[in-house]
Write an enzyme that holds these catalytic residues in place. Structure first.
Site, PDB file in Angstrom:
ATOM      1  N   ASP A  96      17.002  24.811  13.073  1.00  0.00           N
ATOM      2  CA  ASP A  96      16.049  23.766  12.700  1.00  0.00           C
ATOM      3  C   ASP A  96      16.478  23.233  11.329  1.00  0.00           C
ATOM      4  OD1 ASP A  96      13.674  22.267  12.330  1.00  0.00           O
ATOM      5  OD2 ASP A  96      12.514  23.761  13.433  1.00  0.00           O
ATOM      6  N   ASP A 195      14.111  18.161  11.918  1.00  0.00           N
ATOM      7  CA  ASP A 195      12.704  17.995  11.575  1.00  0.00           C
ATOM      8  C   ASP A 195      12.443  16.579  11.038  1.00  0.00           C
ATOM      9  OD1 ASP A 195      10.128  19.387  11.123  1.00  0.00           O
ATOM     10  OD2 ASP A 195      10.492  18.894   9.020  1.00  0.00           O
ATOM     11  N   GLU A 237      13.355  15.134  15.851  1.00  0.00           N
ATOM     12  CA  GLU A 237      11.892  15.043  15.969  1.00  0.00           C
ATOM     13  C   GLU A 237      11.479  13.675  15.447  1.00  0.00           C
ATOM     14  OE1 GLU A 237       7.786  17.292  14.601  1.00  0.00           O
ATOM     15  OE2 GLU A 237       9.365  16.880  13.172  1.00  0.00           O
ATOM     16  N   HIS A 306       5.296  24.465  18.216  1.00  0.00           N
ATOM     17  CA  HIS A 306       4.582  25.220  17.185  1.00  0.00           C
ATOM     18  C   HIS A 306       3.578  24.364  16.424  1.00  0.00           C
ATOM     19  CE1 HIS A 306       7.683  23.027  15.207  1.00  0.00           C
ATOM     20  NE2 HIS A 306       7.152  23.289  14.035  1.00  0.00           N
ATOM     21  N   ASP A 307       3.567  23.052  16.663  1.00  0.00           N
ATOM     22  CA  ASP A 307       2.597  22.157  16.015  1.00  0.00           C
ATOM     23  C   ASP A 307       1.490  21.742  16.981  1.00  0.00           C
ATOM     24  OD1 ASP A 307       4.103  22.065  13.642  1.00  0.00           O
ATOM     25  OD2 ASP A 307       5.239  20.320  14.317  1.00  0.00           O
TER      26      ASP A 307
HETATM   27  O1  TEU Z   1       6.312  18.285  11.942  1.00  0.00           O
HETATM   28  C1  TEU Z   1       6.209  16.915  11.702  1.00  0.00           C
HETATM   29  C2  TEU Z   1       4.872  16.383  11.601  1.00  0.00           C
HETATM   30  O2  TEU Z   1       4.710  15.214  11.364  1.00  0.00           O
HETATM   31  C3  TEU Z   1       3.778  17.353  11.787  1.00  0.00           C
HETATM   32  O3  TEU Z   1       3.401  17.796  10.538  1.00  0.00           O
HETATM   33  C4  TEU Z   1       2.674  16.766  12.492  1.00  0.00           C
HETATM   34  O4  TEU Z   1       2.232  15.592  11.916  1.00  0.00           O
HETATM   35  C5  TEU Z   1       1.582  17.741  12.467  1.00  0.00           C
HETATM   36  O5  TEU Z   1       2.047  18.950  12.983  1.00  0.00           O
HETATM   37  C6  TEU Z   1       0.478  17.268  13.285  1.00  0.00           C
HETATM   38  O6  TEU Z   1      -0.424  18.268  13.244  1.00  0.00           O
HETATM   39  C7  TEU Z   1       7.392  18.954  11.417  1.00  0.00           C
HETATM   40  C8  TEU Z   1       7.302  20.417  11.774  1.00  0.00           C
HETATM   41  O7  TEU Z   1       7.374  20.559  13.153  1.00  0.00           O
HETATM   42  C9  TEU Z   1       6.049  20.983  11.180  1.00  0.00           C
HETATM   43  O8  TEU Z   1       5.844  22.313  11.544  1.00  0.00           O
HETATM   44  C10 TEU Z   1       6.144  20.840   9.683  1.00  0.00           C
HETATM   45  O9  TEU Z   1       4.929  21.222   9.110  1.00  0.00           O
HETATM   46  C11 TEU Z   1       6.449  19.399   9.262  1.00  0.00           C
HETATM   47  O10 TEU Z   1       7.494  18.812  10.024  1.00  0.00           O
HETATM   48  C12 TEU Z   1       6.909  19.352   7.831  1.00  0.00           C
HETATM   49  O11 TEU Z   1       8.197  19.887   7.723  1.00  0.00           O
END
Ligand code: TEU
Length: 541
Positions: A96, A195, A237, A306-307
């Site tokens: 990642d 990311d 992403e 994971h989000d």
């Molecule tokens: O996520 C991108 C992101 O925009 C997320 O924060 C999203 O808006 C949020 O999860 C909605 O709830 C990536 C990663 O996957 C995330 O885990 C990180 O927190 C984020 O980037 C910052 O690096």
């Protein structure tokens, strides 16, 4: 390396996968212990969320050193052992890459704070006048500009204040990031997940923090300077990618990425805290993107990460009566599409969301949200957290019925879901009718049947809220044999007549189904049971 059209990727959240040291936090040696499980499932690649040295304000997405493994997870030599042992099983490792920001503990930022102008130019430091003219809110709530009194300037952080945005307009930043990729390629890494890559080019005129004017230039430059022309799988992403952008990113020329994550089908809208999954949105988006990318790009296929909430809780029905058929339903609907499927750890068991108390939450986003939305009242706030909060996906992997679900000997850093005695890997691996075996079968079918990787797509029942039916067609250019894949799903909790079920299917065993007896003589009839879903392969000479 497996071809994209035959490949399935499994996402590991290392903090919550397997603890081998009794600290309550997962680690790299824990992943090594579970490689046989992953090999049984049949996946080709493991995407690990960040394992670099990090203060973990955002669970590793705040990187303090891109070349060092965080001591909580292990060491570089353990990482090399993991890469080698996975490779022996035909499994690649995907890293990642958090390229939009670093932790404020990163040496670059520390040097910037100490007054080194070379490293100040790595970040987006701006003066009061600029900040006043360009207000930005952080994704995690509050102001995205943080004042540094010693410098009398502000730095930009689109996420937590401890995650400072890098300035990609600076060529030194871009080349430093290519060096990071080359370091990991040298270690034998076979994939990268980027990311929030769409945020590296900002549009200050339109005040957009993503999809800026130089985005695709930067990606092409990174491609040339590192992974381009190699057998490396890459996925960006990209929350804001439309079809046009997706074609650029994943163009068949191959000068950007292999594919991207597009989130439209999840129906998250602009306020994810109020989002509800809608099968109609899923159908509409899929029926636009499948033909839209066919031959012109490549897509990832996913419902969870994971989000996001757990798939069966968000897209399906996690009521104990239905969660088994419902989890399999969404697995079949997704895995019969064109693209590369991503399975998020525990999804293959039908793991669910849980009910959270305020003091059990660990995610900075959820905690900030609770702090700033007290006015919603306890019940509404609790409902939103239970439905959407990222911590739902981050509970420990449920391996068996022992204490802490076999994840650890010690109390885990985040609570285990209470249903681990009913939902766990040990039970499911030994049960051929389990959700696990449904996923295993789907992964195997993708490797066997060209129509899954190559066929075109037609939705059969646009607008029908109770059903999701589609057909995929592929003609082998050499043999001329045409394969048709018919997928029929009853989305409702009631029995439904399936208009696309022809008498030719009666008594014909489906390739896969979420009801056991459908495999035998009983087979589905045109009256589908609650959530019944099945796929048939029809060959025409
Ligand atoms: O996520 C991108 C992101 O925009 C997320 O924060 C999203 O808006 C949020 O999860 C909605 O709830 C990536 C990663 O996957 C995330 O885990 C990180 O927190 C984020 O980037 C910052 O690096």
């Amino acid at each position: 390396m497996t071809k994209l059209n035959e490949c399935t990727i499994y996402q590991i959240y290392p903090m919550s996968f397997q603890d081998s040291t009794g600290t309550g936090m997962g680690d790299l040696n824990g992943i090594r212990q579970r490689l046989d499980y992953l090999s049984t499932l049949g996946v080709n690649m493991l995407w690990l969320t960040p394992i670099y040295r990090s203060p973990k304000r955002d669970n590793g997405y705040d990187v303090a050193d891109y070349r060092t493994i965080d001591p909580d997870f292990g060491s570089l030599s353990e990482m090399e052992a993991l890469i080698a042992e996975a490779s022996e099983r035909g499994i690649g490792i995907m890293m990642d890459i958090v390229a939009n920001h670093t932790s404020t503990e990163h040496e670059w930022f520390q040097r910037a704070l100490a007054g080194d102008s070379h490293y100040q130019a790595f970040y987006v430091f701006r003066d009061q006048a600029f900040v006043d003219a360009h207000p930005v809110g952080s994704v995690f709530g509050g102001n995205a500009w943080e004042y540094v009194p010693e410098l009398d300037r502000y730095y930009l952080h689109n996420f937590d204040p401890s995650q400072a945005d890098l300035d990609w307009e600076n060529p030194a930043v871009r080349s430093a990031m290519a060096d990071v990729l080359n370091f990991w390629i040298g270690k034998g890494i076979q994939g990268f997940r980027f990311d929030v890559i769409d945020m590296v080019s900002k549009d200050w005129q339109a005040m957009r923090m993503s999809n800026g004017p130089r985005l695709h230039d930067y990606i092409r430059e990174l491609n040339r300077a590192s992974f381009g022309g190699q057998e490396i799988v890459t996925v960006g992403e990209t929350w804001g990618a439309d079809l046009d952008h997706m074609r650029h990113y994943s163009n068949p020329v191959g000068d950007e990425f292999s594919m991207v994550f597009n989130f439209e089908h999840l129906g998250l809208g602009c306020d994810k805290w109020q989002a509800r999954f809608g099968p109609q949105t899923f159908k509409q988006v899929v029926s636009r993107l499948q033909p839209g990318l066919h031959g012109q790009g490549w897509n990832s296929l996913f419902l969870g990460n994971h989000d996001l909430p757990r798939v069966v809780s968000y897209a399906g029905n996690d009521d104990p009566q239905w969660r088994d058929v419902s989890a399999k339903q969404w697995a079949i609907l997704l895995h019969m599409l064109q693209g590369t499927p991503f399975i998020y750890q525990g999804e293959e068991l039908g793991m669910t969301n849980r009910h959270w108390q305020r003091d059990e939450l660990r995610d900075v986003e959820a905690i900030n949200y609770c702090d700033s939305h007290a006015e919603l009242g306890g019940a509404e706030l609790s409902d939103r957290i239970d439905r959407i909060a990222r911590d739902n996906a981050r509970t420990p992997m449920q391996w068996d019925a022992s204490e802490y679900a076999g994840f650890s000997d010690a109390p885990p850093w985040i609570p285990v879901n209470e249903n681990y005695r009913q939902i766990n890997a040990e039970l499911q691996v030994s049960d051929p009718s389990s959700v696990f075996h449904c996923y295993r079968q789907l992964i195997a079918l993708r490797k066997q049947l060209a129509v899954i990787g190559h066929g075109d797509f037609s939705l059969l029942d646009a607008g029908d809220p109770e059903r999701c039916c589609y057909v995929r067609v592929y003609r082998d250019p050499e043999t001329g044999v045409q394969q048709r894949l018919l997928v029929l799903a009853n989305l409702s909790e009631c029995h439904q007549e399936m208009p696309h079920f022809s008498s030719a299917l009666e008594g014909k065993a489906p390739l896969i189904s979420n009801y056991q007896d459908a495999q035998g003589g009983g087979g589905p009839s045109s009256l589908f049971r609650p959530y019944e879903t099945a796929a048939w392969l029809l060959q025409d000479p």
